[in-house]
Write an enzyme that holds these catalytic residues in place. Structure first.
Site, PDB file in Angstrom:
ATOM      1  N   ARG A 150     -12.454  24.876  -5.143  1.00  0.00           N
ATOM      2  CA  ARG A 150     -12.549  25.636  -6.808  1.00  0.00           C
ATOM      3  C   ARG A 150     -11.161  25.470  -6.707  1.00  0.00           C
ATOM      4  NH1 ARG A 150     -16.836  29.108  -6.222  1.00  0.00           N
ATOM      5  NH2 ARG A 150     -18.052  27.917  -4.552  1.00  0.00           N
ATOM      6  N   LYS A 216     -17.330  26.178  -0.011  1.00  0.00           N
ATOM      7  CA  LYS A 216     -16.055  26.727  -0.817  1.00  0.00           C
ATOM      8  C   LYS A 216     -15.180  27.206   0.013  1.00  0.00           C
ATOM      9  CE  LYS A 216     -18.743  29.929  -2.279  1.00  0.00           C
ATOM     10  NZ  LYS A 216     -18.746  31.466  -3.315  1.00  0.00           N
TER      11      LYS A 216
HETATM   12 FE1  SRM Z   1     -18.496  35.141  -5.894  1.00  0.00          FE
HETATM   13  C1  SRM Z   1     -21.348  33.268  -5.318  1.00  0.00           C
HETATM   14  C2  SRM Z   1     -19.497  35.614  -9.177  1.00  0.00           C
HETATM   15  C3  SRM Z   1     -15.124  34.813  -7.457  1.00  0.00           C
HETATM   16  C4  SRM Z   1     -16.777  35.756  -3.048  1.00  0.00           C
HETATM   17  N1  SRM Z   1     -20.089  34.872  -7.125  1.00  0.00           N
HETATM   18  C5  SRM Z   1     -21.099  33.941  -6.620  1.00  0.00           C
HETATM   19  C6  SRM Z   1     -22.023  33.744  -7.403  1.00  0.00           C
HETATM   20  C7  SRM Z   1     -22.028  32.354  -8.096  1.00  0.00           C
HETATM   21  C8  SRM Z   1     -23.985  34.534  -6.867  1.00  0.00           C
HETATM   22  C9  SRM Z   1     -24.135  32.891  -6.644  1.00  0.00           C
HETATM   23  O1  SRM Z   1     -23.599  32.169  -5.207  1.00  0.00           O
HETATM   24  O2  SRM Z   1     -25.530  32.640  -6.774  1.00  0.00           O
HETATM   25  C10 SRM Z   1     -21.883  34.599  -8.774  1.00  0.00           C
HETATM   26  C11 SRM Z   1     -22.323  34.648 -10.163  1.00  0.00           C
HETATM   27  C12 SRM Z   1     -22.044  35.894 -10.576  1.00  0.00           C
HETATM   28  C13 SRM Z   1     -22.315  35.994 -11.942  1.00  0.00           C
HETATM   29  O3  SRM Z   1     -23.778  36.274 -11.864  1.00  0.00           O
HETATM   30  O4  SRM Z   1     -21.844  34.998 -12.559  1.00  0.00           O
HETATM   31  C14 SRM Z   1     -20.101  34.678  -8.361  1.00  0.00           C
HETATM   32  N2  SRM Z   1     -17.831  35.519  -7.685  1.00  0.00           N
HETATM   33  C15 SRM Z   1     -17.822  35.381  -9.331  1.00  0.00           C
HETATM   34  C16 SRM Z   1     -17.193  35.669 -10.016  1.00  0.00           C
HETATM   35  C17 SRM Z   1     -17.700  35.711 -11.908  1.00  0.00           C
HETATM   36  C18 SRM Z   1     -16.820  36.985 -10.281  1.00  0.00           C
HETATM   37  C19 SRM Z   1     -16.267  37.850 -11.441  1.00  0.00           C
HETATM   38  O5  SRM Z   1     -16.577  38.279 -12.050  1.00  0.00           O
HETATM   39  O6  SRM Z   1     -15.592  37.870 -11.170  1.00  0.00           O
HETATM   40  C20 SRM Z   1     -16.092  35.045 -10.131  1.00  0.00           C
HETATM   41  C21 SRM Z   1     -15.716  33.220 -10.252  1.00  0.00           C
HETATM   42  C22 SRM Z   1     -14.192  33.345  -9.746  1.00  0.00           C
HETATM   43  C23 SRM Z   1     -14.472  31.195 -10.015  1.00  0.00           C
HETATM   44  O7  SRM Z   1     -13.911  31.442 -11.650  1.00  0.00           O
HETATM   45  O8  SRM Z   1     -14.045  30.513  -9.707  1.00  0.00           O
HETATM   46  C24 SRM Z   1     -16.303  35.219  -8.633  1.00  0.00           C
HETATM   47  N3  SRM Z   1     -16.551  35.078  -5.262  1.00  0.00           N
HETATM   48  C25 SRM Z   1     -15.118  35.170  -6.115  1.00  0.00           C
HETATM   49  C26 SRM Z   1     -14.247  35.804  -5.368  1.00  0.00           C
HETATM   50  C27 SRM Z   1     -12.761  36.335  -5.413  1.00  0.00           C
HETATM   51  C28 SRM Z   1     -11.895  34.791  -5.148  1.00  0.00           C
HETATM   52  O9  SRM Z   1     -12.669  33.298  -4.725  1.00  0.00           O
HETATM   53  O10 SRM Z   1     -10.738  35.439  -5.368  1.00  0.00           O
HETATM   54  C29 SRM Z   1     -15.204  36.087  -3.777  1.00  0.00           C
HETATM   55  C30 SRM Z   1     -13.976  36.877  -2.423  1.00  0.00           C
HETATM   56  C31 SRM Z   1     -13.641  35.251  -2.121  1.00  0.00           C
HETATM   57  C32 SRM Z   1     -13.655  34.547  -1.183  1.00  0.00           C
HETATM   58  O11 SRM Z   1     -14.243  33.726  -1.887  1.00  0.00           O
HETATM   59  O12 SRM Z   1     -13.878  35.116  -0.526  1.00  0.00           O
HETATM   60  C33 SRM Z   1     -16.150  35.794  -4.548  1.00  0.00           C
HETATM   61  N4  SRM Z   1     -19.289  34.599  -4.357  1.00  0.00           N
HETATM   62  C34 SRM Z   1     -18.666  34.545  -3.315  1.00  0.00           C
HETATM   63  C35 SRM Z   1     -19.367  34.634  -1.949  1.00  0.00           C
HETATM   64  C36 SRM Z   1     -19.596  34.647  -0.629  1.00  0.00           C
HETATM   65  C37 SRM Z   1     -18.056  34.102  -0.234  1.00  0.00           C
HETATM   66  C38 SRM Z   1     -18.223  33.283   1.293  1.00  0.00           C
HETATM   67  O13 SRM Z   1     -17.454  33.499   1.963  1.00  0.00           O
HETATM   68  O14 SRM Z   1     -19.505  34.226   1.971  1.00  0.00           O
HETATM   69  C39 SRM Z   1     -20.469  34.149  -2.679  1.00  0.00           C
HETATM   70  C40 SRM Z   1     -21.853  33.509  -2.459  1.00  0.00           C
HETATM   71  C41 SRM Z   1     -22.032  32.400  -1.390  1.00  0.00           C
HETATM   72  O15 SRM Z   1     -20.695  32.157  -1.612  1.00  0.00           O
HETATM   73  O16 SRM Z   1     -22.547  32.584  -1.020  1.00  0.00           O
HETATM   74  C42 SRM Z   1     -19.963  34.008  -3.891  1.00  0.00           C
END
Ligand code: SRM
Ligand code: SF4
Length: 577
Positions: A150, A216
């Protein structure tokens, strides 16, 4: 071992592996689905592939039940995430995003925890137009989501180090190097000529192969003493080592991650471990090989255990080091000393080498106008006159970067006119707060986060004021579910949603983001949250050592046990009060 055997070593492949394999390098039938006027949605399989293009299908959960009662299909809409390595964008790009937010999205922008923009609420018929207009402004959304590397994060504040631009350039190189090679994105969104003929495929993905990664993959680059990118949460982290006033290279940290599933102890947050050091010019080679090890050994049968942290924990860190050294054909050097102070942002004006930088507090990264607080308009007016960059921080804030001496007063005046905030008058707790999106757009949210944390903070600030802790910097994070998008596992106080209005509360992360926290109370509502935090905060105010951070205090005072590794995260805490 043969690659296919490796892929199947954990049992039958997850269905998504087949979807990726059959997608013809991420094309699927996305283009056809966008044309279908009967529904506002696209097919499930295409939705999975769409993520690799930087978009998610969602529905408005605030009106889901009402639509169901009326026998209408859910209010389908799309989220788009941009790819901005290191959070760096221009004022012109800011203005384009602002315009697209008004024209096609819900009139707001979300600055994310990985330093980029998200737009929400885009209808299917506007998706392609939005993508095209972003690309015209030289912004891409490719690989912003999906089973692939990413957006690469990088310490954001150019004033924090003389080496910032050099380190940022390396982050950008990694990001570019690990982009997918498929032309699908350009064909679907930008109407490029098809490069796949009727007989089959003419493309290859030298790094990823046709099924990309099992899950991811996230990379961050930090410049100590700032750990604003939360290096220990990354699948792969690079820590810049500056010695003798020169960038010597990078320490390499592997296997961090935040996601878990409630009630499933085989899933857990983990902190990345530092395994070695490499010279700057080796950084893309190291990144590529780490990614390819995960491609070959990651679990493709069970997506819940497919992140890189589990690949490493299943085989051991020594196995991983040996595998990496043997693929590199040279050995990583021993890690060099480094020190992190905090993972937060420093607000206000700072003088860089030749220009000024202003960090503004953006509550939970949501950019919108509300009555009496025209944040979006104010930032638009700044973008119209600003000649430097807009940089999005990993804490969902914004830096107006590279402001010239001549422009400084004009921007200061706009900040005042629109009551934009440098955060100085806010509590130390609020200045260090992050909340993920959660409801109403996130399909996985179990509880509110972005809309609720400010309300809870208002109430917690009452306690802090009484205890004399208004200025105390305490890192607090909220996520609407255990996926942990606000990186709650690394906060001194964290809340993870369980059900509407109910949260698990965790305590004891380190102020500099180097230690995981531990479950303190389960499934509690607002009253219990405040009732249980009140005595702890008062005790902290009275008994803390000089300079002792809250996360360290709650461990010393016996509220939670210290967590050394994600493998201990779920262990029951005997010392818990
Ligand atoms: Fe996230 C999934 C939003 C950073 C761990 N994340 C999602 C989804 C796409 C929901 C979905 O899969 O249907 C969310 C969309 C919500 C929306 O309506 O916008 C979402 N993630 C976000 C954001 C927008 C949160 C925020 O408020 O800033 C961040 C966008 C980051 C970016 O620009 O790329 C975001 N997500 C993160 C982080 C923090 C980081 O990366 O530094 C994490 C934890 C770190 C990690 O990955 O371990 C994170 N997101 C997840 C996960 C859990 C992954 C896992 O290992 O289990 C999911 C669910 C999945 O992947 O199945 C997820
Ligand atoms: Fe959605 Fe959960 Fe991520 Fe919050 S933590 S944005 S609720 S997936």
């Amino acid at each position: 071992m043969d690659k296919n055997k490796l892929a199947e070593q954990n049992g039958p492949l997850d269905r998504l592996e087949q979807v990726k394999e059959n997608s013809n390098f991420l094309r699927g039938t996305i283009a056809e689905g966008l044309e279908d006027p009967i529904t506002g949605a696209i097919s499930d399989d295409d939705n999975k592939l769409l993520k690799f293009h930087g978009s998610y299908q969602q529905d408005d959960r605030d009106i889901r039940d009402e639509r169901r009662r009326k026998k209408l299909e859910p209010a389908y809409q799309f989220m788009i995430r941009v790819r901005t390595p290191g959070g760096v964008t221009t004022s012109e790009q800011w203005l384009v995003m602002d315009e697209l937010a008004q024209k096609y999205a819900n009139g707001t922008m979300k600055l994310t925890t990985r330093q980029t923009y998200q737009l929400h609420g885009i209808l299917k018929r506007n998706l392609k137009k939005t993508m095209q207009e972003m690309n015209q402004a030289l912004m891409t959304t490719i690989a912003a989501c999906g089973d692939i590397n990413r957006n690469v994060m990088c310490n954001v504040n150019p004033a924090q180090s003389d080496y910032h631009s050099e380190v940022y350039a390396w982050s950008k190189k990694i990001s570019d190097h690990l982009l997918p090679k498929t032309n699908a994105y350009h064909e679907i969104w930008l109407d490029d000529e098809k490069i796949v003929d009727s007989r089959g495929i003419k493309e290859t993905e030298p790094i990823y192969g046709p099924t990309y990664l099992p899950r991811k993959f996230k990379i961050g680059v930090a410049i100590p003493p700032s750990n604003d990118v939360d290096i220990y949460s990354q699948d792969l982290g690079f820590i810049a080592i500056i010695e003798n006033e020169k960038l010597q290279g990078f320490n390499i940290a592997v296997g961090g991650g935040m996601g878990m599933t409630h009630g499933d102890t085989k899933t857990y947050p983990q902190i990345a471990r530092v395994i070695g050091f490499c010279a700057p010019e080796k950084i893309t080679e190291v990144a590529e090989h780490v990614v390819m090890i995960q491609r070959d050994y990651g679990n493709r049968s069970n997506r819940k255990n497919a992140r890189f942290k589990y690949t490493i924990d299943a085989r051991g860190i020594d196995w991983f080091k040996d595998e990496l050294n043997s693929r590199l054909t040279w050995n990583l050097e021993a890690p060099r000393p480094y020190h992190f102070e905090s993972n937060g942002d420093t607000y206000g004006w700072v003088k860089g080498k030749d220009s000024w930088h202003l960090t503004l507090f953006i509550q939970n990264g949501r950019v919108k106008d509300i009555e009496g607080y025209e944040l979006m308009t104010g930032l638009r007016e700044i973008a119209k006159v600003h000649t430097g960059d807009f940089r999005i921080t990993a804490n969902q804030n914004l830096i107006i970067a590279d402001v010239t001496d001549e422009k400084k007063q004009e921007i200061t005046d706009l900040v005042e006119t629109y009551h934009l905030t440098e955060g100085r008058h806010l509590s130390g707790l609020r200045r260090n707060s992050i909340a993920c999106v959660a409801l109403p757009t996130c399909g996985l949210a179990m509880a509110e986060s972005e809309r609720y944390l400010p309300v809870l903070l208002d109430k917690m600030e009452g306690i802090l004021d009484e205890a004399g802790l208004h200025e105390e910097e305490i890192v607090i994070r909220m996520s609407g579910c255990p996926n942990g998008c606000s990186r709650p596992g690394l906060a001194e106080i964290a809340f993870i949603g369980k059900a509407p209005g109910k949260y698990n509360m965790y305590l004891g992360g380190a102020f500099n983001g180097s230690r995981l926290n531990k479950l303190y109370k389960e499934n509690i509502g607002e009253k219990e949250i405040l009732d249980s935090l009140r005595p702890i905060l008062f005790q902290y105010a009275k008994e803390r050592y000089k300079g002792e951070h809250f996360g360290d205090f709650v461990i010393r005072a016996g509220y939670v046990e210290k967590v050394h590794s994600g493998l201990d995260f779920h262990a029951t805490s005997a010392a818990q009060k």
